[in-house]
Design a protein around this motif. Structure first.
Motif, PDB file in Angstrom:
ATOM      1  N   THR A  91     -19.219   0.228   3.916  1.00 53.95           N
ATOM      2  CA  THR A  91     -18.696   1.535   4.307  1.00 53.95           C
ATOM      3  C   THR A  91     -19.330   2.011   5.613  1.00 53.95           C
ATOM      4  OG1 THR A  91     -20.353   2.594   2.888  1.00 53.95           O
ATOM      5  CG2 THR A  91     -18.177   2.234   1.944  1.00 53.95           C
ATOM      6  N   GLU A 109      -2.141  -4.374   0.505  1.00 55.55           N
ATOM      7  CA  GLU A 109      -2.777  -3.425  -0.417  1.00 55.55           C
ATOM      8  C   GLU A 109      -4.222  -3.156  -0.016  1.00 55.55           C
ATOM      9  OE1 GLU A 109       0.474  -5.724  -2.426  1.00 55.55           O
ATOM     10  OE2 GLU A 109      -1.268  -6.249  -1.177  1.00 55.55           O
ATOM     11  N   THR A 110      -4.927  -4.202   0.390  1.00 53.73           N
ATOM     12  CA  THR A 110      -6.329  -4.040   0.774  1.00 53.73           C
ATOM     13  C   THR A 110      -6.469  -3.194   2.033  1.00 53.73           C
ATOM     14  OG1 THR A 110      -6.922  -6.168  -0.207  1.00 53.73           O
ATOM     15  CG2 THR A 110      -8.420  -5.267   1.443  1.00 53.73           C
ATOM     16  N   GLU A 168      -4.404  -1.027   3.293  1.00 49.94           N
ATOM     17  CA  GLU A 168      -4.024   0.357   3.030  1.00 49.94           C
ATOM     18  C   GLU A 168      -5.172   1.118   2.388  1.00 49.94           C
ATOM     19  OE1 GLU A 168      -0.652   2.209   3.562  1.00 49.94           O
ATOM     20  OE2 GLU A 168      -1.398   0.859   5.132  1.00 49.94           O
ATOM     21  N   ALA A 169      -5.905   0.467   1.504  1.00 45.51           N
ATOM     22  CA  ALA A 169      -7.054   1.114   0.862  1.00 45.51           C
ATOM     23  C   ALA A 169      -8.197   1.324   1.847  1.00 45.51           C
ATOM     24  CB  ALA A 169      -7.521   0.275  -0.324  1.00 45.51           C
ATOM     25  N   VAL A 170      -8.394   0.359   2.741  1.00 42.43           N
ATOM     26  CA  VAL A 170      -9.489   0.452   3.716  1.00 42.43           C
ATOM     27  C   VAL A 170      -9.293   1.623   4.663  1.00 42.43           C
ATOM     28  CG1 VAL A 170     -10.502  -0.716   5.726  1.00 42.43           C
ATOM     29  CG2 VAL A 170     -10.098  -1.987   3.612  1.00 42.43           C
ATOM     30  N   ARG A 171      -8.039   1.983   4.951  1.00 40.62           N
ATOM     31  CA  ARG A 171      -7.757   3.077   5.874  1.00 40.62           C
ATOM     32  C   ARG A 171      -8.412   4.389   5.461  1.00 40.62           C
ATOM     33  NH1 ARG A 171      -2.879   4.725   5.333  1.00 40.62           N
ATOM     34  NH2 ARG A 171      -2.931   6.020   7.191  1.00 40.62           N
ATOM     35  N   ALA A 172      -8.719   4.540   4.195  1.00 38.56           N
ATOM     36  CA  ALA A 172      -9.332   5.780   3.721  1.00 38.56           C
ATOM     37  C   ALA A 172     -10.781   5.928   4.167  1.00 38.56           C
ATOM     38  CB  ALA A 172      -9.253   5.827   2.192  1.00 38.56           C
ATOM     39  N   ARG A 173     -11.406   4.838   4.571  1.00 33.93           N
ATOM     40  CA  ARG A 173     -12.834   4.916   4.914  1.00 33.93           C
ATOM     41  C   ARG A 173     -13.176   4.444   6.316  1.00 33.93           C
ATOM     42  NH1 ARG A 173     -12.841   0.409   1.018  1.00 33.93           N
ATOM     43  NH2 ARG A 173     -13.351  -1.538   2.111  1.00 33.93           N
ATOM     44  N   THR A 204       0.683   1.159   6.993  1.00 29.42           N
ATOM     45  CA  THR A 204       0.825   2.452   7.646  1.00 29.42           C
ATOM     46  C   THR A 204       0.001   2.436   8.926  1.00 29.42           C
ATOM     47  OG1 THR A 204       0.998   3.511   5.473  1.00 29.42           O
ATOM     48  CG2 THR A 204       0.541   4.938   7.371  1.00 29.42           C
ATOM     49  N   ARG A 257      -8.905  -9.545   0.525  1.00 28.46           N
ATOM     50  CA  ARG A 257      -9.238  -8.757  -0.665  1.00 28.46           C
ATOM     51  C   ARG A 257     -10.730  -8.554  -0.848  1.00 28.46           C
ATOM     52  NH1 ARG A 257      -4.911 -11.721  -4.628  1.00 28.46           N
ATOM     53  NH2 ARG A 257      -5.686 -13.487  -3.389  1.00 28.46           N
ATOM     54  N   GLY A 309     -12.105  -5.066  -0.419  1.00 22.60           N
ATOM     55  CA  GLY A 309     -11.985  -4.077  -1.485  1.00 22.60           C
ATOM     56  C   GLY A 309     -13.159  -4.054  -2.427  1.00 22.60           C
TER      57      GLY A 309
END
Length: 332
Positions: free
Chosen positions: A8, A33-34, A36-41, A68, A259, A262
């Motif tokens: 992080t 999927e991975t 997209e999740a990483v974009r949050a941090r 995105t 992956r 994640g």
């Protein structure tokens, strides 16, 4: 390195495309999927050595896959190549383009005039991948280079991965002109620093992580900008290539695919991450792998530590035969 910060702490990911996010037109399993999740941090930038498509077209492809992103999240070697040319020739200069119209457009955007013939007296040649590159345009470029024109290659990747296998990349076409003209180009793309520096500056990253599938471009490129790197085994580089990698092409982290982003990235650190119970050592000129787990990348991390512990060569791997076979390595 003996201590790695949690993943992080990376404020940006500079992610390769061909062989990392997709192979041919299709996404690699788990990639969308991975990411997209990483974009949050962390900021995610897509940094490609392929100069054949403009950033709009690349961004549209990524959105079609389900990602995105804004178009400025895409940084191409065509953009980096154009910037490098613009630093070396006066504004408005004519530049012979060996590549697609997307590369020609990047030349226009930096205030230069793209041309396709040596008769136009270009002061520079810029070369990027195009599936339509043929003898005639290479001949025009050779004439300009032999007259002393500046030469910038967007990248020198010898191969380009797609769903059918490895195809000739821009580096193979660069090799034609290198042979014909006995010259070396200035390189803009990975492993040279300009492309990655452009991506880092665009997002203002302080601690970027370079992610890719090639030791000689992505990982070497990370070394060129003093960044940590993650190698994924979904594209060009192999287990055997990784074990033989020189210091300037060794990744910080190793995963089977994207992956791993994640989970606990620190556990994938090659020098002190998880080896799944596997151990490896040098013995009588061989690498010896011991353990009975089923995590191939964990076993490969153990082998890397043994292989990289000395500059002495080694001949094959022995021990855990099933895993050695799974990694595609030659058994001693």
């Amino acid at each position: 390195m003996s201590d790695h910060s949690d993943h992080t702490d990376h404020d940006a990911l500079l992610v390769d495309l061909d062989g990392t996010v997709y192979r041919g037109p299709d996404a690699i399993e788990g990639a969308v999927e991975t990411l997209e999740a990483v974009r949050a941090r962390a900021a995610v930038s897509y940094v490609t050595n392929n100069a054949s498509r403009g950033p709009d077209e690349v961004a549209d492809h990524l959105r079609h896959l389900g990602l995105t992103l804004d178009t400025d999240a895409v940084v191409t070697s065509a953009q980096a190549g154009a910037a490098v040319v613009a630093e070396q020739v006066p504004s408005g200069s004519k530049v012979l383009v060996v590549g697609t119209e997307a590369l020609a457009e990047e030349i226009r955007l930096v205030g230069l005039e793209p041309v396709r013939a040596e008769d136009d007296e270009p002061v520079a040649v810029v070369q990027g991948h195009s599936p339509d590159t043929g003898w005639r345009i290479l001949a025009e470029a050779a004439l300009a280079l032999n007259r002393g024109a500046v030469w910038v290659a967007c990248n020198v990747d010898p191969t380009l991965p797609n769903e059918r296998g490895l195809l000739p990349g821009n580096g193979s076409m660069v090799a034609v002109l290198r042979t014909a003209c006995v010259r070396e180009p200035v390189v803009a793309g990975k492993p040279a620093a300009p492309l990655l520096r452009q991506a880092i500056e665009r997002v203002g990253a302080r601690r970027p992580l370079v992610v890719g599938d090639r030791l000689d471009t992505d990982i070497a490129g990370a070394h060129s900008v003093d960044a940590e790197s993650l190698l994924v085994l979904t594209g060009v580089s192999t287990a055997a290539g990784l074990l033989a990698a020189p210091a300037g092409q060794r990744p910080t982290y190793l995963g089977a695919d994207l992956r791993v982003l994640g989970g606990d990235l620190a556990a994938t650190a090659v020098d002190d991450g998880d080896t799944g119970g596997f151990t490896a050592r040098r013995e009588d000129g061989h690498l010896v792998l011991e353990g009975d787990g089923d995590d191939a990348t964990a076993a490969l991390r153990a082998l890397c530590r043994a292989a990289w512990s000395s500059d002495d060569g080694w001949d094959g791997v022995r021990g855990a035969e099933k895993m050695i076979s799974a990694l595609g390595l030659a058994s001693a």
